[in-house]
Scaffold this motif. Sequence first.
Motif, PDB file in Angstrom:
ATOM      1  N   PRO A  76      44.160  42.483  37.486  1.00 49.20           N
ATOM      2  CA  PRO A  76      45.132  42.514  38.593  1.00 49.20           C
ATOM      3  C   PRO A  76      45.713  43.907  38.846  1.00 49.20           C
ATOM      4  O   PRO A  76      45.996  44.268  39.982  1.00 49.20           O
ATOM      5  N   LEU A  77      45.882  44.716  37.781  1.00 45.60           N
ATOM      6  CA  LEU A  77      46.369  46.085  37.958  1.00 45.60           C
ATOM      7  C   LEU A  77      45.390  46.892  38.808  1.00 45.60           C
ATOM      8  O   LEU A  77      45.785  47.643  39.699  1.00 45.60           O
ATOM      9  N   SER A  78      44.092  46.743  38.492  1.00 46.70           N
ATOM     10  CA  SER A  78      43.052  47.467  39.225  1.00 46.70           C
ATOM     11  C   SER A  78      43.028  47.051  40.689  1.00 46.70           C
ATOM     12  O   SER A  78      42.918  47.889  41.585  1.00 46.70           O
ATOM     13  N   VAL A  79      43.123  45.755  40.923  1.00 45.37           N
ATOM     14  CA  VAL A  79      43.051  45.224  42.294  1.00 45.37           C
ATOM     15  C   VAL A  79      44.230  45.739  43.124  1.00 45.37           C
ATOM     16  O   VAL A  79      44.067  46.211  44.254  1.00 45.37           O
ATOM     17  N   GLN A  80      45.418  45.688  42.531  1.00 43.60           N
ATOM     18  CA  GLN A  80      46.616  46.148  43.238  1.00 43.60           C
ATOM     19  C   GLN A  80      46.523  47.646  43.554  1.00 43.60           C
ATOM     20  O   GLN A  80      46.824  48.094  44.663  1.00 43.60           O
ATOM     21  N   ALA A  81      46.081  48.440  42.553  1.00 44.41           N
ATOM     22  CA  ALA A  81      45.945  49.887  42.749  1.00 44.41           C
ATOM     23  C   ALA A  81      44.879  50.183  43.799  1.00 44.41           C
ATOM     24  O   ALA A  81      45.036  51.085  44.623  1.00 44.41           O
ATOM     25  N   MET A  83      44.022  48.322  46.346  1.00 48.14           N
ATOM     26  CA  MET A  83      44.587  48.021  47.680  1.00 48.14           C
ATOM     27  C   MET A  83      45.377  49.223  48.209  1.00 48.14           C
ATOM     28  O   MET A  83      45.221  49.630  49.360  1.00 48.14           O
ATOM     29  N   ILE A  84      46.196  49.801  47.338  1.00 47.91           N
ATOM     30  CA  ILE A  84      47.029  50.940  47.748  1.00 47.91           C
ATOM     31  C   ILE A  84      46.155  52.156  48.035  1.00 47.91           C
ATOM     32  O   ILE A  84      46.346  52.865  49.028  1.00 47.91           O
ATOM     33  N   GLN A 122      38.063  41.874  45.422  1.00 48.65           N
ATOM     34  CA  GLN A 122      39.344  41.198  45.199  1.00 48.65           C
ATOM     35  C   GLN A 122      40.493  41.928  45.888  1.00 48.65           C
ATOM     36  O   GLN A 122      41.559  41.360  46.097  1.00 48.65           O
ATOM     37  N   ALA A 123      40.249  43.190  46.241  1.00 45.38           N
ATOM     38  CA  ALA A 123      41.265  43.941  47.000  1.00 45.38           C
ATOM     39  C   ALA A 123      41.168  43.607  48.488  1.00 45.38           C
ATOM     40  O   ALA A 123      41.880  44.197  49.308  1.00 45.38           O
TER      41      ALA A 123
END
Length: 431
Positions: A76-81, A83-84, A122-123
């Motif tokens: 989830p950390l990777s996906v969130q980063a 996206m940004i 996932q992003a």
Amino acid sequence: MVPHLTTALNGPLLSLEKSMLDAMPKIEHWFRSQWLEYSSPFYASVDLRNSGFKLAPVDTNLFPGGFNNLNPDFLPLSVQAAMIAVEKVCPEAHRLLIIPENHTRNTYYLRNVVELVNIMKQAGLDVRVGSISPEITEPTKLETHDGHTLLLEPVVRVGNRIKLINAELGDFDSCAILLNNDLSAGIPAILENLEQNLIPPLHAGWSTRRKSQHFAAYNRVASEFSALLGIDEWLLNPYFDTCGEIDFHARTGEECLALKVEELLAKIKIKYAQYGVTQEPFVIVKADAGTYGMGIMTVKSPDDVRDLNRKARNKMSVVKEGLQVSEVIIQEGVYTFESINDAVAEPVVYMMDHFVIGGFYRVHTGRGIDENLNAPGSQFVPLAFEKPCTTPDCAGAPDAAPNRFYAYGVVARLALLAAAIELQEQDPLNQ
């Protein structure tokens, strides 16, 4: 699994970790102000070495190839980063083309590409993988060592865009192109002068990038950061020098190299004496451009680089893609006193945008504490963060696991910031 640190942590490193914990709000504010000024690389990995008296980056890779080695719990950390990071480059992107390395037979590397595709999907992106390898002339399914499949499609250039043409799956034209190919062999014509967003930019590749430029930028970052914390910059910064115009085959430039080695060893000896370090100083001589642990040697005396035997000269003269070495960086060697199951280990921290997303330990049973571990036979153990690197336990001991990892994350982000400065300064548009 928290690795074993074989030195008693009561010296400079413990003091360094304590300084970082005490100054955490100040550090995070400083980083925020830096990211307002500099644009973070899309992604990066940083090799760190922890000697118990020093914690320093020794290499920064702008085309990381080990996403498959990260702890899946932190996806989830990777996906969130991601996206940004994508939002910054191409806010309206809904398609992403990934261009990997050409070596399609390395199934572990292919597994990394599968993981990268997974993160980007996932992003919220439609993702396909396009190959610029001359071997890939039609859509080709490849299998990884653990049974995952990856579809590689040949990239086609149409005007100033590159696309995938596929009657079965439909054509694919993306706003952004993510390179996971470090361009060691040079910039292929198919990627030049594109109107699409190419990330990282072409000048991040090893055809133009130099490690010495990166560490020159890191010198400035480490100096400012150390002044902020009131610590000795040397504790997180390896000395380095360069030697251009060397030819290991023709044996020219050897004396220049020996002289630089002698000067650097003398500087390190002074610091070792200051901190009561009893180990023997050493330096690492490596190609100023390139990766994959090629063209690297450990040196403890200027005589080690004079009269190299033929095997050593051959090893030092060529790196990835068969490129000849003519420039080397001489870098202060940092011992690693971390081990996992009695094997020598070093942490590798992964970042996307300016966020730490995980990492792993590179472990090698056949290498010593003063040797490069990025070599055939290395294995990878995911960093088992109890929490992400950015959330230390300020009430805990400085060397408690989350705090050790926080220190790793800080030093890795310093290297990331140096890469951001380096890319900005080397950008052809700013020349």
